[in-house]
Design a protein around this motif. Structure first.
Motif, PDB file in Angstrom:
ATOM      1  N   LEU A   1       0.878  -0.801  -0.344  1.00 21.48           N
ATOM      2  CA  LEU A   1      -0.113  -0.225  -0.029  1.00 21.48           C
ATOM      3  C   LEU A   1       0.871   1.340   0.055  1.00 21.48           C
ATOM      4  O   LEU A   1       1.851   1.674   1.390  1.00 21.48           O
ATOM      5  N   GLN A   2       0.761   1.977  -1.024  1.00 21.41           N
ATOM      6  CA  GLN A   2       1.820   2.799  -1.215  1.00 21.41           C
ATOM      7  C   GLN A   2       0.846   4.295  -1.557  1.00 21.41           C
ATOM      8  O   GLN A   2       0.231   4.564  -2.424  1.00 21.41           O
ATOM      9  N   GLY A   3       1.434   5.219  -0.517  1.00 21.24           N
ATOM     10  CA  GLY A   3       0.618   6.199  -0.542  1.00 21.24           C
ATOM     11  C   GLY A   3       0.857   7.835  -1.153  1.00 21.24           C
ATOM     12  O   GLY A   3       2.047   8.002  -2.088  1.00 21.24           O
ATOM     13  N   VAL A   4      -0.170   8.351  -1.495  1.00 22.80           N
ATOM     14  CA  VAL A   4      -0.062   9.006  -2.677  1.00 22.80           C
ATOM     15  C   VAL A   4      -0.981  10.572  -2.057  1.00 22.80           C
ATOM     16  O   VAL A   4      -0.824  11.388  -3.061  1.00 22.80           O
ATOM     17  N   ASP A   5      -2.047   9.945  -1.658  1.00 25.97           N
ATOM     18  CA  ASP A   5      -2.800  11.558  -1.411  1.00 25.97           C
ATOM     19  C   ASP A   5      -2.999  11.527   0.477  1.00 25.97           C
ATOM     20  O   ASP A   5      -3.597  10.915   1.200  1.00 25.97           O
ATOM     21  N   SER A   6      -2.258  12.461   1.199  1.00 24.59           N
ATOM     22  CA  SER A   6      -2.958  12.188   2.621  1.00 24.59           C
ATOM     23  C   SER A   6      -3.656  13.575   3.200  1.00 24.59           C
ATOM     24  O   SER A   6      -3.384  14.637   2.808  1.00 24.59           O
ATOM     25  N   GLY A   7      -4.558  13.094   3.909  1.00 20.71           N
ATOM     26  CA  GLY A   7      -5.042  13.895   4.494  1.00 20.71           C
ATOM     27  C   GLY A   7      -5.045  14.292   6.160  1.00 20.71           C
ATOM     28  O   GLY A   7      -3.841  14.157   6.444  1.00 20.71           O
ATOM     29  N   PRO A   8      -5.202  15.758   6.543  1.00 15.69           N
ATOM     30  CA  PRO A   8      -5.085  16.144   7.761  1.00 15.69           C
ATOM     31  C   PRO A   8      -5.371  15.171   9.038  1.00 15.69           C
ATOM     32  O   PRO A   8      -5.986  14.074   8.534  1.00 15.69           O
ATOM     33  N   PRO A   9      -4.485  15.285   9.896  1.00 15.99           N
ATOM     34  CA  PRO A   9      -4.816  14.674  11.464  1.00 15.99           C
ATOM     35  C   PRO A   9      -5.882  14.493  11.515  1.00 15.99           C
ATOM     36  O   PRO A   9      -6.440  15.298  11.228  1.00 15.99           O
ATOM     37  N   LYS A  10      -6.177  13.134  12.241  1.00 18.78           N
ATOM     38  CA  LYS A  10      -7.653  12.899  12.637  1.00 18.78           C
ATOM     39  C   LYS A  10      -7.801  13.384  14.008  1.00 18.78           C
ATOM     40  O   LYS A  10      -7.573  12.884  14.696  1.00 18.78           O
ATOM     41  N   ALA A  11      -7.698  14.727  14.699  1.00 18.12           N
ATOM     42  CA  ALA A  11      -7.653  15.828  16.141  1.00 18.12           C
ATOM     43  C   ALA A  11      -8.338  16.713  16.136  1.00 18.12           C
ATOM     44  O   ALA A  11      -8.622  17.485  14.094  1.00 18.12           O
TER      45      ALA A  11
END
Length: 275
Positions: free
Chosen positions: A133-143
């Protein structure tokens, strides 16, 4: 796993920043969401994963040694763009089904660390797939705040260190390839986290809270000491035939130093960053 059990794990995972109890307690766990190959509906499955030392993680489509591949595997073959939740981030990833020598090498690495994988393979005639599983798009932290994000990151490091200490203790006479990767992945994660604090968060806090100058100077010095411990651990791991008791001693040194650092940082910065 039964759908009801999976849903309980998913809810607990999301409510507790990736931490769950029961049979998955202390395990490396993620939530994988795929799009149904036939239905087009989104399906979320809790899966154990293996660090791979970089920007990807590995999951294994064992289905407990069942004769058929699990549904989530068929889904990602049809649509490789998936969603991964790791307890802190939710991000889009591309699933790559590994083949040939690479698949065999990584499956053997996993089975060396946990013979259960080999047992599953022995139960079935199919070749159990290994998926990167290769990350391609990261969102903001779930906090909801910077302080909550910091605490979640710290707790992830604490859990991983605890797991690695357990793995080294149980490793026997030799240090397996997967355990080396686990340790090196942790080292890289700590390095990246502290580098981010040094170049972004600490200068921001210094500019807005000059009264924190002594605290930030101390935290910076602690980063330097931890960096030395990380490098010493890396050097031992790079040695052929690394001695597990020696590795464990270095991991415990790093754990003790890091726990003092994390606790002090939380005491000093959480009131400013918010919780």
């Amino acid at each position: 796993m039964p759908i009801e059990f999976n849903q309980q794990v998913i809810e607990e995972f999301r409510a507790n920043g990736g931490k769950v109890g029961g049979p998955f307690e202390g395990a490396r766990l993620l939530l994988l969401t795929t799009v149904g190959a036939r239905s087009g509906a989104r399906h979320t499955t809790p899966l154990g994963y293996l660090p791979d030392g970089g920007e990807r993680v590995l999951v294994i489509a064992s289905a407990g040694g069942a004769p058929n591949h699990p549904a989530w595997f068929h889904n990602l073959v049809a649509d490789p763009l998936v969603t991964v939740e790791d307890g802190l981030f939710t991000y889009e990833a591309r699933a790559v089904v590994l083949e040939g020598a690479e698949r065999d090498r990584l499956f053997a690495r996993a089975a060396e660390a946990d013979p259960g994988w080999a047992d599953y393979q022995a139960r079935t005639t199919r070749v159990i797939p290994v998926v990167a599983l290769q990350g391609v798009d990261s969102g903001p932290p779930k906090a909801s705040s910077a302080g909550e994000t910091l605490k979640l990151v710290h707790d992830m490091f604490r859990r991983e260190l605890s797991l690695i200490r357990k793995e080294v203790t149980e490793s026997g006479a030799g240090l397996g390839a997967q355990l080396r990767v686990n340790c090196l992945t942790l080292c890289q994660g700590l390095h990246n986290h502290h580098t981010g604090e040094d170049i972004a968060m600490f200068p921001f806090l210094a500019g807005h809270h000059p009264e924190l100058a002594p605290t930030l100077e101390r935290l910076g010095r602690e980063h330097e000491r931890i960096a030395v411990l990380i490098e010493e651990l890396r050097e031992i791991l790079s040695t052929e035939g690394a001695d597990p008791p020696l590795v464990l001693a270095e991991v415990e040194r790093l754990t003790d130093e890091l726990e003092r650092h994390l606790t002090y940082e939380e005491e000093q910065l959480l009131p400013v960053l918010g919780t």
